[in-house]
Design a protein around this motif. Structure first.
Motif, PDB file in Angstrom:
ATOM      1  N   PHE A  30      -5.058   3.324   7.160  1.00  0.00           N
ATOM      2  CA  PHE A  30      -4.690   2.945   5.799  1.00  0.00           C
ATOM      3  C   PHE A  30      -5.936   2.546   5.020  1.00  0.00           C
ATOM      4  CE2 PHE A  30      -0.431   2.814   7.464  1.00  0.00           C
ATOM      5  CZ  PHE A  30       0.355   3.143   6.367  1.00  0.00           C
ATOM      6  N   GLU A  33      -3.285  -1.082   0.761  1.00  0.00           N
ATOM      7  CA  GLU A  33      -2.031  -1.671   1.229  1.00  0.00           C
ATOM      8  C   GLU A  33      -0.865  -0.820   0.766  1.00  0.00           C
ATOM      9  OE1 GLU A  33      -1.167  -5.729   0.328  1.00  0.00           O
ATOM     10  OE2 GLU A  33      -2.680  -6.469   1.716  1.00  0.00           O
ATOM     11  N   TYR A  34       0.135  -0.691   1.645  1.00  0.00           N
ATOM     12  CA  TYR A  34       1.320   0.110   1.334  1.00  0.00           C
ATOM     13  C   TYR A  34       2.544  -0.664   1.790  1.00  0.00           C
ATOM     14  CZ  TYR A  34       4.583   4.055   1.356  1.00  0.00           C
ATOM     15  OH  TYR A  34       5.650   4.890   1.123  1.00  0.00           O
ATOM     16  N   THR A  35       3.470  -0.930   0.861  1.00  0.00           N
ATOM     17  CA  THR A  35       4.688  -1.669   1.170  1.00  0.00           C
ATOM     18  C   THR A  35       5.886  -0.749   0.992  1.00  0.00           C
ATOM     19  OG1 THR A  35       3.691  -3.738   0.430  1.00  0.00           O
ATOM     20  CG2 THR A  35       6.080  -3.703   0.617  1.00  0.00           C
ATOM     21  N   ARG A  49       8.040  -3.894   4.821  1.00  0.00           N
ATOM     22  CA  ARG A  49       6.894  -3.880   5.736  1.00  0.00           C
ATOM     23  C   ARG A  49       5.657  -3.514   4.922  1.00  0.00           C
ATOM     24  NH1 ARG A  49       2.713  -3.325   8.872  1.00  0.00           N
ATOM     25  NH2 ARG A  49       2.896  -2.503  10.979  1.00  0.00           N
ATOM     26  N   THR A  50       4.633  -4.335   4.997  1.00  0.00           N
ATOM     27  CA  THR A  50       3.372  -4.044   4.323  1.00  0.00           C
ATOM     28  C   THR A  50       2.360  -3.609   5.373  1.00  0.00           C
ATOM     29  OG1 THR A  50       3.833  -5.646   2.588  1.00  0.00           O
ATOM     30  CG2 THR A  50       1.533  -4.987   2.881  1.00  0.00           C
ATOM     31  N   PHE A  51       1.818  -2.425   5.182  1.00  0.00           N
ATOM     32  CA  PHE A  51       0.770  -1.902   6.051  1.00  0.00           C
ATOM     33  C   PHE A  51      -0.560  -2.295   5.439  1.00  0.00           C
ATOM     34  CE2 PHE A  51       4.499   0.659   6.721  1.00  0.00           C
ATOM     35  CZ  PHE A  51       4.538   0.807   8.091  1.00  0.00           C
ATOM     36  N   LYS A  52      -1.404  -2.954   6.204  1.00  0.00           N
ATOM     37  CA  LYS A  52      -2.680  -3.482   5.731  1.00  0.00           C
ATOM     38  C   LYS A  52      -3.783  -2.428   5.825  1.00  0.00           C
ATOM     39  CE  LYS A  52      -1.070  -7.756   5.488  1.00  0.00           C
ATOM     40  NZ  LYS A  52      -0.643  -8.278   4.247  1.00  0.00           N
ATOM     41  N   GLU A  55      -5.214  -0.610   9.299  1.00  0.00           N
ATOM     42  CA  GLU A  55      -4.231  -0.334  10.356  1.00  0.00           C
ATOM     43  C   GLU A  55      -4.242   1.164  10.641  1.00  0.00           C
ATOM     44  OE1 GLU A  55      -0.327  -2.418  10.758  1.00  0.00           O
ATOM     45  OE2 GLU A  55      -0.769  -2.949   8.671  1.00  0.00           O
ATOM     46  N   PHE A  57      -2.530   4.544  12.775  1.00  0.00           N
ATOM     47  CA  PHE A  57      -1.334   5.097  13.405  1.00  0.00           C
ATOM     48  C   PHE A  57      -1.560   6.569  13.691  1.00  0.00           C
ATOM     49  CE2 PHE A  57       0.107   1.529  10.907  1.00  0.00           C
ATOM     50  CZ  PHE A  57       1.058   0.928  11.714  1.00  0.00           C
ATOM     51  N   ILE A  70       5.573   4.795  13.601  1.00  0.00           N
ATOM     52  CA  ILE A  70       5.470   3.340  13.477  1.00  0.00           C
ATOM     53  C   ILE A  70       6.111   2.623  14.655  1.00  0.00           C
ATOM     54  CG2 ILE A  70       5.247   3.352  10.967  1.00  0.00           C
ATOM     55  CD1 ILE A  70       8.240   2.641  10.790  1.00  0.00           C
TER      56      ILE A  70
END
Length: 101
Positions: A30, A33-35, A49-52, A55, A57, A70
Motif C-alpha cells: 500500500f 491509506e485505504y479504508t 478496515r483501514t490498510f496502512k 502493509e 499482501f 486479506i
C-alpha cells in the motif's frame, strides 16, 4: 508408447498450471491509506478496515484493480454462505498499491 505420451502430456500440463499460478500471485504494498468495509463473519458481520501505508499482501493485477488476499481460506468458508463466512479477497484500485520487488 501411447500411454507414455499421454503421461508426459499430463505431467507437463500439471507443471505448467502450477508455475502459472505462482507467477500470477505477487506481493503488493500500500502506498496510501485505504479504508473499506470487509466481511469478518460471526457476530461482528461487517466492519471498516483501514490498510496502512507499507502493509504488504499477495495479489493479482486485474487491470483496473488489484485483487489481494486479506485472509487465508479455512474450513469456516467451505460451506458459504453462512453467518461465519469471512472475506478472503479484496479488489483495491491500482492507485493505492505498488508492486513490491
Amino acid at each position: 508408447m501411447k500411454k507414455l505420451i499421454c503421461f508426459l502430456i499430463l505431467t507437463l500440463g500439471m507443471f505448467a498450471c502450477s508455475s502459472a499460478e505462482e507467477k500470477a500471485s505477487k506481493n503488493f504494498e500500500f502506498t496510501k491509506e485505504y479504508t473499506t468495509q470487509i466481511t469478518v463473519g460471526g457476530f461482528v458481520g461487517v466492519r471498516d478496515r483501514t490498510f496502512k501505508v507499507g502493509e504488504t499482501f499477495k495479489g493479482k493485477n486485474n487491470g483496473e484493480t488489484i485483487e489481494i488476499r486479506i485472509a487465508e481460506h479455512s474450513e469456516l468458508n467451505d460451506k458459504c454462505p453462512n453467518s461465519w463466512c469471512y472475506q478472503e479477497l479484496l479488489s483495491v484500485p491500482k492507485e493505492y498499491l505498488k508492486l513490491k520487488e
